[in-house]
Design a protein around this motif. Sequence first.
Motif, PDB file in Angstrom:
ATOM      1  N   LEU A 152       0.811  -1.212   0.000  1.00 33.78           N
ATOM      2  CA  LEU A 152       0.000   0.000   0.000  1.00 33.78           C
ATOM      3  C   LEU A 152       0.845   1.262   0.000  1.00 33.78           C
ATOM      4  O   LEU A 152       0.441   2.287  -0.569  1.00 33.78           O
ATOM      5  N   ALA A 153       1.987   1.226   0.659  1.00 28.69           N
ATOM      6  CA  ALA A 153       2.771   2.442   0.859  1.00 28.69           C
ATOM      7  C   ALA A 153       4.239   2.089   0.999  1.00 28.69           C
ATOM      8  O   ALA A 153       4.608   0.922   1.202  1.00 28.69           O
ATOM      9  N   HIS A 154       5.065   3.110   0.904  1.00 22.71           N
ATOM     10  CA  HIS A 154       6.511   2.948   1.013  1.00 22.71           C
ATOM     11  C   HIS A 154       7.085   4.159   1.741  1.00 22.71           C
ATOM     12  O   HIS A 154       6.540   5.267   1.654  1.00 22.71           O
ATOM     13  N   SER A 155       8.204   3.943   2.437  1.00 24.80           N
ATOM     14  CA  SER A 155       8.898   5.060   3.070  1.00 24.80           C
ATOM     15  C   SER A 155      10.348   4.662   3.337  1.00 24.80           C
ATOM     16  O   SER A 155      10.608   3.752   4.129  1.00 24.80           O
ATOM     17  N   PRO A 156      11.314   5.290   2.659  1.00 23.36           N
ATOM     18  CA  PRO A 156      12.721   4.939   2.886  1.00 23.36           C
ATOM     19  C   PRO A 156      13.196   5.372   4.265  1.00 23.36           C
ATOM     20  O   PRO A 156      12.625   6.274   4.882  1.00 23.36           O
ATOM     21  N   ILE A 157      14.230   4.714   4.729  1.00 24.82           N
ATOM     22  CA  ILE A 157      14.833   5.037   6.022  1.00 24.82           C
ATOM     23  C   ILE A 157      15.985   6.003   5.803  1.00 24.82           C
ATOM     24  O   ILE A 157      16.829   5.803   4.927  1.00 24.82           O
ATOM     25  N   MET A 158      16.009   7.065   6.598  1.00 28.61           N
ATOM     26  CA  MET A 158      17.019   8.105   6.494  1.00 28.61           C
ATOM     27  C   MET A 158      17.849   8.145   7.777  1.00 28.61           C
ATOM     28  O   MET A 158      17.506   7.518   8.778  1.00 28.61           O
ATOM     29  N   LEU A 159      18.914   8.914   7.741  1.00 34.36           N
ATOM     30  CA  LEU A 159      19.656   9.263   8.949  1.00 34.36           C
ATOM     31  C   LEU A 159      19.307  10.696   9.290  1.00 34.36           C
ATOM     32  O   LEU A 159      19.423  11.588   8.445  1.00 34.36           O
ATOM     33  N   ALA A 160      18.877  10.919  10.519  1.00 30.61           N
ATOM     34  CA  ALA A 160      18.421  12.245  10.926  1.00 30.61           C
ATOM     35  C   ALA A 160      19.128  12.679  12.192  1.00 30.61           C
ATOM     36  O   ALA A 160      19.631  11.860  12.963  1.00 30.61           O
ATOM     37  N   ALA A 161      19.145  13.981  12.402  1.00 29.10           N
ATOM     38  CA  ALA A 161      19.754  14.557  13.597  1.00 29.10           C
ATOM     39  C   ALA A 161      19.352  16.014  13.683  1.00 29.10           C
ATOM     40  O   ALA A 161      18.946  16.621  12.681  1.00 29.10           O
ATOM     41  N   PRO A 162      19.437  16.617  14.874  1.00 27.26           N
ATOM     42  CA  PRO A 162      19.275  18.059  14.957  1.00 27.26           C
ATOM     43  C   PRO A 162      20.259  18.750  14.025  1.00 27.26           C
ATOM     44  O   PRO A 162      21.349  18.230  13.752  1.00 27.26           O
ATOM     45  N   ALA A 163      19.873  19.905  13.546  1.00 29.07           N
ATOM     46  CA  ALA A 163      20.633  20.574  12.491  1.00 29.07           C
ATOM     47  C   ALA A 163      22.114  20.725  12.825  1.00 29.07           C
ATOM     48  O   ALA A 163      22.979  20.502  11.972  1.00 29.07           O
ATOM     49  N   ALA A 164      22.428  21.088  14.071  1.00 31.81           N
ATOM     50  CA  ALA A 164      23.829  21.324  14.425  1.00 31.81           C
ATOM     51  C   ALA A 164      24.656  20.045  14.374  1.00 31.81           C
ATOM     52  O   ALA A 164      25.865  20.094  14.166  1.00 31.81           O
ATOM     53  N   VAL A 165      23.992  18.887  14.570  1.00 30.46           N
ATOM     54  CA  VAL A 165      24.710  17.608  14.518  1.00 30.46           C
ATOM     55  C   VAL A 165      24.847  17.117  13.089  1.00 30.46           C
ATOM     56  O   VAL A 165      25.862  16.541  12.708  1.00 30.46           O
ATOM     57  N   GLY A 292      23.666   2.117   1.339  1.00 32.81           N
ATOM     58  CA  GLY A 292      22.838   1.061   1.913  1.00 32.81           C
ATOM     59  C   GLY A 292      21.497   1.613   2.344  1.00 32.81           C
ATOM     60  O   GLY A 292      21.225   1.750   3.530  1.00 32.81           O
ATOM     61  N   LEU A 293      20.669   1.930   1.363  1.00 29.23           N
ATOM     62  CA  LEU A 293      19.379   2.539   1.662  1.00 29.23           C
ATOM     63  C   LEU A 293      18.289   1.484   1.589  1.00 29.23           C
ATOM     64  O   LEU A 293      18.203   0.729   0.620  1.00 29.23           O
ATOM     65  N   VAL A 294      17.496   1.402   2.621  1.00 26.35           N
ATOM     66  CA  VAL A 294      16.379   0.466   2.668  1.00 26.35           C
ATOM     67  C   VAL A 294      15.100   1.248   2.890  1.00 26.35           C
ATOM     68  O   VAL A 294      15.126   2.399   3.319  1.00 26.35           O
ATOM     69  N   GLU A 295      13.987   0.607   2.583  1.00 27.66           N
ATOM     70  CA  GLU A 295      12.714   1.299   2.759  1.00 27.66           C
ATOM     71  C   GLU A 295      11.713   0.419   3.468  1.00 27.66           C
ATOM     72  O   GLU A 295      11.772  -0.816   3.401  1.00 27.66           O
ATOM     73  N   ALA A 296      10.779   1.062   4.143  1.00 32.03           N
ATOM     74  CA  ALA A 296       9.626   0.377   4.704  1.00 32.03           C
ATOM     75  C   ALA A 296       8.595   0.202   3.597  1.00 32.03           C
ATOM     76  O   ALA A 296       8.441   1.073   2.749  1.00 32.03           O
ATOM     77  N   ASP A 297       7.907  -0.914   3.605  1.00 37.82           N
ATOM     78  CA  ASP A 297       6.737  -1.055   2.744  1.00 37.82           C
ATOM     79  C   ASP A 297       5.617  -1.654   3.579  1.00 37.82           C
ATOM     80  O   ASP A 297       5.839  -2.176   4.663  1.00 37.82           O
ATOM     81  N   TYR A 298       4.408  -1.517   3.110  1.00 37.10           N
ATOM     82  CA  TYR A 298       3.236  -1.874   3.903  1.00 37.10           C
ATOM     83  C   TYR A 298       2.341  -2.814   3.104  1.00 37.10           C
ATOM     84  O   TYR A 298       1.434  -2.379   2.406  1.00 37.10           O
TER      85      TYR A 298
END
Length: 572
Positions: A152-165, A292-298
């Motif tokens: 039904l849907a997809h969403s890749p996984i990212m690396l996130a952090a507060p802007a300063a990091v 190494g990018l992976v995604e969620a799928d539903y």
Amino acid sequence: MSDLTGRNQPPMDEPVTHHGPPGGGAGRVLLAVGIVLLLVVVAGGTTWWMYTRDPAPTTNTAPVRTTAPTACPSVKLRVAAAPEIAPVVRAAAKKLDDNPADPCDPVEVVAEEPGATVAAAAKPDVWIPSSSAWLGIANAGGAAFTAQGQPLAHSPIMLAAPAAVTDSLSKGGQTSWAQLTGAVAAGKIPAVTMPDAQATTVGLLSVYAINAAMARTTPDSGIAQLRALTLRSRLKDASADPTALVARVAGQWNTNGVIYDVGIFPILEQQLKVYQHGKHTVQLKGAYPADGLVEADYPFAVAKNNQDEALTKKLRAAITGTAITQAGFRAAPTPRALPLPAQPAGLLAPATMWSQYKSLATQVLLLIDASGSMNQKIKAPGGREVTRAALLRESGKFAAELFAEDTTIGMWYFGQPTPTSPAHQEVVSYGPITGQLDDGTSRRAALGKAMDNYRAADDSGTPLYQSVLDGVTEMRDKVSPGTVTLVVVLTDGVDGESTFKMTQAQFMTKLAGEQDPSRPVPVLSVGYGPDVDMKALNEMSEATGGKAFAATNPADLSSAIAKAFLAAHAPR
């Protein structure tokens, strides 16, 4: 900005869009105890799904439902959906209610983490987990779900952090798992937090992506695993809930704008978009790991014993692509996605190693052979000639980076260049790997330097047995509850040509006399080259509860070292 492959990506300081990264895979689940997704209508008519959070548990818990099932007798179809997509499914189910006066809807939608669905005895009629990978895991345990149509849907996984990091995460807007691992090992990043690899799909698939990325850096699978564990050993938290991380970031701030107790963490693109549209004080940036990018799928999965196929088809049709995209998901797969293993073990095995790697503090004494035979030349990869000592230096350079922060360690060289020389000498004093030596050098840096400066003395004997006996005795007094205490031996020869020489029988008798079941000290031994006595090493290691590893080709030394350290941290 562009990723490491040169393809254009959304700028990290702008809300991400649906035109994001190349690559992906499948999977995503958040072990979100007490976290409920609420429907929020944002100005302009766009629908977003925002998070509220109950107080987080102080200890790890098993996957649970975020909404309890009802006991309505009129329910015809029971659906379990991942919490982040459950509001979309629930809104679609409402459209199928032909009797608004009845408090019970014909379709009951429970927001439930996939891990809870797998563990539950009673299975739903329809399951919409956050990863197709969960279907294989559940079916391997006796369930019988079949995916209908495309996810039904997809969403890749990212690396996130507060802007300063985030600025320290990448250069020119580019990032990779290998880049992150190197920066963490060098101490250039304040913290990295990861979801639980055994309980959440963000964690499960991130670990798979990390291992895939490390496999690209070396043809040796053992070294690739060790490089992945380099990142694992530096984690601030290895069992975090990614949704709770977002909530923590939203609720924290300091004068520098850096959230040190969270740092960098993997997150769904959908979650990051929701956060960015929430106009929080703490700005989050994100980047796609190009290596190494992976995604969620539903997937829309139907149980074998589903009793209402007609209603099931209506529900599937009612979940529209528009509703999916308005909720922050993608309607189509991410191009050039990383394929996931066909068998569940391909994901679960690295996740288990990752999750249990740092379950106990480790105490290690390294015994490195510095006898004359280490100066013999051998054929290295590519046909070049190199001494075994030189190969050891090349192979051992990264070893100091592989120990967890809670490791206590020391290093000896063993060899006897003259008849009056001792059997071994201490080159790095025993102590916490994070500690400092008298000259101000960190013990981790001293280990790396010792490997760089390693030299073997010509005509030096090999007091292997005496050094092992002394090492076991030295470490036995250090055994304590909650720790793994080890002696790791690297040698290319056999015991001999020293004043400490003894027969194998004499050695085994002495070693047996040293054993104390209440204070075990396993010996992990690595033997390589044509002269090594692997029979003796195997018997020595087995007598202590350890393991021996042979590198028949001296060029495989790194792999043998890797196997030894992986065995040291294997789940027990």
